[in-house]
Design a protein around this motif. Sequence first.
Motif, PDB file in Angstrom:
ATOM      1  N   ARG A 109      47.279  29.911 -44.234  1.00 22.34           N
ATOM      2  CA  ARG A 109      47.086  30.242 -42.834  1.00 22.34           C
ATOM      3  C   ARG A 109      47.063  28.967 -42.012  1.00 22.34           C
ATOM      4  NH1 ARG A 109      48.161  34.426 -44.714  1.00 22.34           N
ATOM      5  NH2 ARG A 109      47.105  36.410 -44.480  1.00 22.34           N
ATOM      6  N   LYS A 110      47.536  29.073 -40.767  1.00 19.52           N
ATOM      7  CA  LYS A 110      47.473  27.951 -39.835  1.00 19.52           C
ATOM      8  C   LYS A 110      46.272  28.176 -38.928  1.00 19.52           C
ATOM      9  CE  LYS A 110      50.063  25.236 -36.525  1.00 19.52           C
ATOM     10  NZ  LYS A 110      51.314  25.041 -35.823  1.00 19.52           N
ATOM     11  N   PHE A 117      41.182  31.426 -37.794  1.00 13.72           N
ATOM     12  CA  PHE A 117      42.387  32.072 -38.306  1.00 13.72           C
ATOM     13  C   PHE A 117      41.979  33.449 -38.806  1.00 13.72           C
ATOM     14  CE2 PHE A 117      40.651  29.914 -41.983  1.00 13.72           C
ATOM     15  CZ  PHE A 117      40.796  30.835 -43.013  1.00 13.72           C
ATOM     16  N   ILE A 134      47.194  23.605 -41.868  1.00 15.54           N
ATOM     17  CA  ILE A 134      47.577  24.749 -42.697  1.00 15.54           C
ATOM     18  C   ILE A 134      46.640  24.728 -43.896  1.00 15.54           C
ATOM     19  CG2 ILE A 134      49.364  25.798 -44.108  1.00 15.54           C
ATOM     20  CD1 ILE A 134      51.403  24.707 -42.139  1.00 15.54           C
ATOM     21  N   VAL A 169      52.225  31.565 -44.371  1.00 18.42           N
ATOM     22  CA  VAL A 169      52.262  31.461 -42.924  1.00 18.42           C
ATOM     23  C   VAL A 169      53.693  31.171 -42.492  1.00 18.42           C
ATOM     24  CG1 VAL A 169      51.703  29.002 -42.836  1.00 18.42           C
ATOM     25  CG2 VAL A 169      51.043  30.454 -40.975  1.00 18.42           C
ATOM     26  N   THR A 174      55.292  25.413 -38.754  1.00 14.55           N
ATOM     27  CA  THR A 174      54.745  25.616 -40.087  1.00 14.55           C
ATOM     28  C   THR A 174      55.754  25.354 -41.192  1.00 14.55           C
ATOM     29  OG1 THR A 174      55.308  27.957 -40.065  1.00 14.55           O
ATOM     30  CG2 THR A 174      53.116  27.335 -39.279  1.00 14.55           C
TER      31      THR A 174
END
Length: 190
Positions: A109-110, A117, A134, A169, A174
């Motif tokens: 996840r970012k 998040f 991230i 993500v 990203t």
Amino acid sequence: MYPWQWNPAVGEASIAHLRSGAEVDRKVHRDGIVCLAGGRYQVGFGLAGRTITLRLDGHLMHAIADDALMGTWPCPVPADRLGQIHGARTATSPLPPPPLPAGAIRAQRKVHASGRFMINGQFIKLGPRHAGKIVTVVIEDTHYRILHGEDELAVRPRKSRGPITRLYVKGMGTQKDRQGSPDDKPSRKS
């Protein structure tokens, strides 16, 4: 008569063996659900697409994959109906040990500019100092372990036991630029 239906001619002796423990192989659907005795049961998204063995021990149902115990739930099938399950066989081996802990399933996840998040409908707050990072989320039975590289940033309780369908993500900032070699030239805009 179907092979999974109880046949009085077979006798009560073979049904008694199944009452002491039955095994059946089932394929896990993409949403982490198996179908057994007319019902649908959640066994975990991490097993999606695989064939697992369900051990039914009367009061417990165990999921076995790769010679490891993947989970245990209350048995949805009464002991007197084990002989009616399609493909049921007598359990002959002992239960395998559970898999090694920590991280069979991981998600990325970012972290938003606000320092939060979302995973599985649950917001996790790390703080604004982690904005833009991230992170890797190790999904365990009762909690999430949040890592950045090898550093553990936080451990948070898991509120939802539902399947996690997005593991990586995607989006602006990203993905690394993907260019074949340094000699390749970017395409021209018209």
